[in-house]
Design a protein around this motif. Structure first.
Motif, mmCIF file in Angstrom:
data_model
loop_
_atom_site.group_PDB
_atom_site.id
_atom_site.type_symbol
_atom_site.label_atom_id
_atom_site.label_comp_id
_atom_site.label_asym_id
_atom_site.label_seq_id
_atom_site.Cartn_x
_atom_site.Cartn_y
_atom_site.Cartn_z
ATOM 1 N N ILE A 184 3.877 1.565 -1.185
ATOM 2 C CA ILE A 184 4.532 1.689 -2.488
ATOM 3 C C ILE A 184 3.569 2.318 -3.487
ATOM 4 O O ILE A 184 3.940 3.235 -4.244
ATOM 5 C CB ILE A 184 5.026 0.314 -2.982
ATOM 6 C CG1 ILE A 184 6.148 -0.191 -2.071
ATOM 7 C CG2 ILE A 184 5.515 0.401 -4.428
ATOM 8 C CD1 ILE A 184 6.594 -1.598 -2.354
ATOM 9 N N LEU A 185 2.339 1.843 -3.490
ATOM 10 C CA LEU A 185 1.332 2.391 -4.384
ATOM 11 C C LEU A 185 1.088 3.871 -4.097
ATOM 12 O O LEU A 185 1.002 4.690 -5.022
ATOM 13 C CB LEU A 185 0.022 1.605 -4.254
ATOM 14 C CG LEU A 185 -1.088 1.971 -5.224
ATOM 15 C CD1 LEU A 185 -0.639 1.772 -6.656
ATOM 16 C CD2 LEU A 185 -2.323 1.156 -4.929
ATOM 17 N N ILE A 197 4.096 5.887 -5.419
ATOM 18 C CA ILE A 197 4.062 6.020 -6.877
ATOM 19 C C ILE A 197 3.035 7.067 -7.292
ATOM 20 O O ILE A 197 3.300 7.924 -8.136
ATOM 21 C CB ILE A 197 3.770 4.655 -7.537
ATOM 22 C CG1 ILE A 197 4.960 3.721 -7.335
ATOM 23 C CG2 ILE A 197 3.470 4.821 -9.029
ATOM 24 C CD1 ILE A 197 4.717 2.293 -7.779
ATOM 25 N N LEU A 198 1.851 6.999 -6.702
ATOM 26 C CA LEU A 198 0.801 7.970 -7.009
ATOM 27 C C LEU A 198 1.236 9.388 -6.661
ATOM 28 O O LEU A 198 1.025 10.327 -7.429
ATOM 29 C CB LEU A 198 -0.484 7.628 -6.235
ATOM 30 C CG LEU A 198 -1.592 7.059 -7.112
ATOM 31 C CD1 LEU A 198 -2.470 6.162 -6.309
ATOM 32 C CD2 LEU A 198 -2.345 8.179 -7.745
ATOM 33 N N MET A 215 0.829 -1.191 0.000
ATOM 34 C CA MET A 215 0.000 0.000 0.000
ATOM 35 C C MET A 215 0.879 1.261 0.000
ATOM 36 O O MET A 215 0.556 2.221 -0.678
ATOM 37 C CB MET A 215 -0.899 -0.053 1.234
ATOM 38 C CG MET A 215 -1.952 0.987 1.234
ATOM 39 S SD MET A 215 -3.068 0.719 -0.128
ATOM 40 C CE MET A 215 -4.305 1.847 0.270
#
Length: 169
Positions: A3-4, A7-8, A1
């Motif tokens: 990492i996501l 990235i966002l 979560m």
């Protein structure tokens, strides 16, 4: 979560940076207090469309659709120390558009466009006076030298000049 989310957040920051860089010249005009942070960007001598160096070629009345103007156009090529400069002038009834490209070996070093308007409609207020046309800077657009749009505009105008003169650049 995490990492996501990272990235966002990275994508959003990149998109925001690109949008901010495109609007940077307008920000400088709107917020004079930025002058203390970016004083070099307020130096008007950096952004001039004056004739400089050795004149290699002058072209007038270019027929391309994007250069057509009611009052004419002119493009000039100058050779400077270690670089060349192309000035493009488009004259209209209510404004002027001036674009300068500094380049060396087909690589754009810097480019910018200035739009000027005639606040009095382009006419002298009293006939037969020595008062010149009034000009006001409408905007200054600092063009990113490595953007595809800038490179395409540069190639389009550069192709009008004689290749023997461009070899000196």
């Amino acid at each position: 979560m995490r990492i996501l989310f990272g990235i966002l957040l990275g994508i959003l920051l990149c998109v925001g940076s690109v949008i901010g860089l495109q609007r940077f010249p307008q920000l400088l005009k709107s917020y004079p207090q930025l002058q203390t942070i970016f004083p070099q960007l307020y130096d008007s001598y950096q952004y001039n469309h004056d004739a400089e160096g050795k004149l290699l070629q002058t072209l007038e009345m270019l027929d391309d659709e994007e250069y057509k103007s009611t009052e004419g156009n002119e493009a000039t090529l100058y050779q400077l120390d270690g670089q060349c400069k192309i000035n493009l002038y488009l004259f209209g009834e209510s404004n002027q558009s001036l674009t300068s490209y500094y380049f060396h070996n087909d690589q754009i070093l810097r480019a910018y466009e200035t739009n000027l308007i005639y606040p009095n409609g382009g006419f002298n207020p009293v006939p037969n006076t020595k008062e010149p046309f009034k000009l006001e800077k409408s905007y200054l657009r600092i063009m990113m030298p490595n953007s595809i749009k800038t490179e395409l505009e540069f190639e389009r105008i550069k192709n009008h000049f004689n290749a023997k003169f461009l070899k000196k650049c």
